[in-house]
Design an enzyme around this catalytic site. Sequence first.
Site, PDB file in Angstrom:
ATOM      1  N   LYS A  55      44.691  46.226  44.496  1.00 40.89           N
ATOM      2  CA  LYS A  55      45.382  45.296  45.400  1.00 40.89           C
ATOM      3  C   LYS A  55      46.766  45.834  45.753  1.00 40.89           C
ATOM      4  O   LYS A  55      47.197  45.780  46.905  1.00 40.89           O
ATOM      5  CB  LYS A  55      45.438  43.900  44.769  1.00 40.89           C
ATOM      6  CG  LYS A  55      44.049  43.258  44.747  1.00 40.89           C
ATOM      7  CD  LYS A  55      43.911  42.033  43.844  1.00 40.89           C
ATOM      8  CE  LYS A  55      42.427  41.620  43.804  1.00 40.89           C
ATOM      9  NZ  LYS A  55      42.117  40.532  42.885  1.00 40.89           N
ATOM     10  N   GLN A  99      45.518  37.212  38.698  1.00 45.43           N
ATOM     11  CA  GLN A  99      44.226  37.861  38.489  1.00 45.43           C
ATOM     12  C   GLN A  99      43.368  37.059  37.498  1.00 45.43           C
ATOM     13  O   GLN A  99      43.806  36.750  36.397  1.00 45.43           O
ATOM     14  CB  GLN A  99      44.432  39.302  37.985  1.00 45.43           C
ATOM     15  CG  GLN A  99      43.140  40.079  37.814  1.00 45.43           C
ATOM     16  CD  GLN A  99      42.372  40.285  39.121  1.00 45.43           C
ATOM     17  OE1 GLN A  99      42.950  40.593  40.171  1.00 45.43           O
ATOM     18  NE2 GLN A  99      41.059  40.119  39.079  1.00 45.43           N
ATOM     19  N   ASP A 122      45.431  33.949  48.111  1.00 47.35           N
ATOM     20  CA  ASP A 122      44.104  34.254  47.569  1.00 47.35           C
ATOM     21  C   ASP A 122      43.200  33.014  47.647  1.00 47.35           C
ATOM     22  O   ASP A 122      42.036  33.069  47.291  1.00 47.35           O
ATOM     23  CB  ASP A 122      44.254  34.710  46.102  1.00 47.35           C
ATOM     24  CG  ASP A 122      43.081  35.560  45.624  1.00 47.35           C
ATOM     25  OD1 ASP A 122      42.425  36.192  46.471  1.00 47.35           O
ATOM     26  OD2 ASP A 122      42.827  35.587  44.410  1.00 47.35           O
TER      27      ASP A 122
END
Length: 281
Positions: A55, A99, A122
Amino acid sequence: MSALVLDGKTLAAQTEADLLARVEQLKVRSGGKTPILATILVGDDPASATYVRMKGNACRRVGMESLAVELPTSTTTETLLAKIQELNANPDVHGILLQHPVPEQIDERACFDAIALEKDVDGVTCLGFGRMAMGEDAYGCATPQGIMRILEHYGIDIEGKHAVVVGRSPILGKPMAMMLLQKNATVTICHSRTRDLPGLVAQADILVGAVGRPEFIKAEWVKPGAVVVDAGYHPGGVGDIELEPLAEKASAYTPVPGGVGPMTINTLILQSVMSGEKSLG
Ligand code: NAP
């Protein structure tokens, strides 16, 4: 007739080229500032560390910056919440990625939901999910949003179609189903307690496999001419759907690898740039 290949790899590369130009223009307009994505990695799971690194690399490819936060495995919910609040309050941070998964002592849902809506690039918060489901402004959850982008790019007709989504996880099946519903599909959601999965899959005009088991959905269940989307990726380069025989039977399909996979990080980066554009002008 051969099915149309829904090529996520090429679409992601084209989007990156476009984003590089957008970040460059933003820099000019904002006196040298770029969008910044903060990534939070808790613990030392090697797969998670690899995803976070990928990322960060994707940010750099489009000229963005990333701020890597790394916390030890012993981190508490309170410490992680405090870090997220700090990033929420930092005007230089435009997106926050926590994450998944975090170590088991941490309340992951509470931490996801602490991310400010405008930085939830996200698409993991309950608020963002609820707004998206209601047709209000919110960043979509990255993998299903990436799938919607592929379908849109290839002009796949969704309205009035029967979409069958196999899987109901918070990051994939559930938001996927809501996104397809927003586009006026008639949606069936299947899960581990669904009866007669083959019978339901056979009704799908659009089939999304998000089960997490290699080639669990069999090609013989699939209706000829269906659009097939496979979100899975397993060792040996297979997905959740038995794809090979579908190259002749489906009307379109996402290959594994190179279909859905590249679109997830690409969507995260796209939404980070969008957030940066909103805040930097
Ligand atoms: P997950 O959290 O494990 O969810 C799997 C879903 O499949 C659950 O809803 C489960 O039902 C359902 N399921 C399990 N066994 C089933 C069965 N026998 N019949 C019908 N449904 C069944 O997985 P996930 O995170 O959503 O991921 C799904 C797939 O997408 C995986 O292959 C994963 O690797 C892939 N993925 C890819 C990306 C990407 O970036 N490309 C990102 C995320 C995930 P219950 O709810 O009833 O347990």
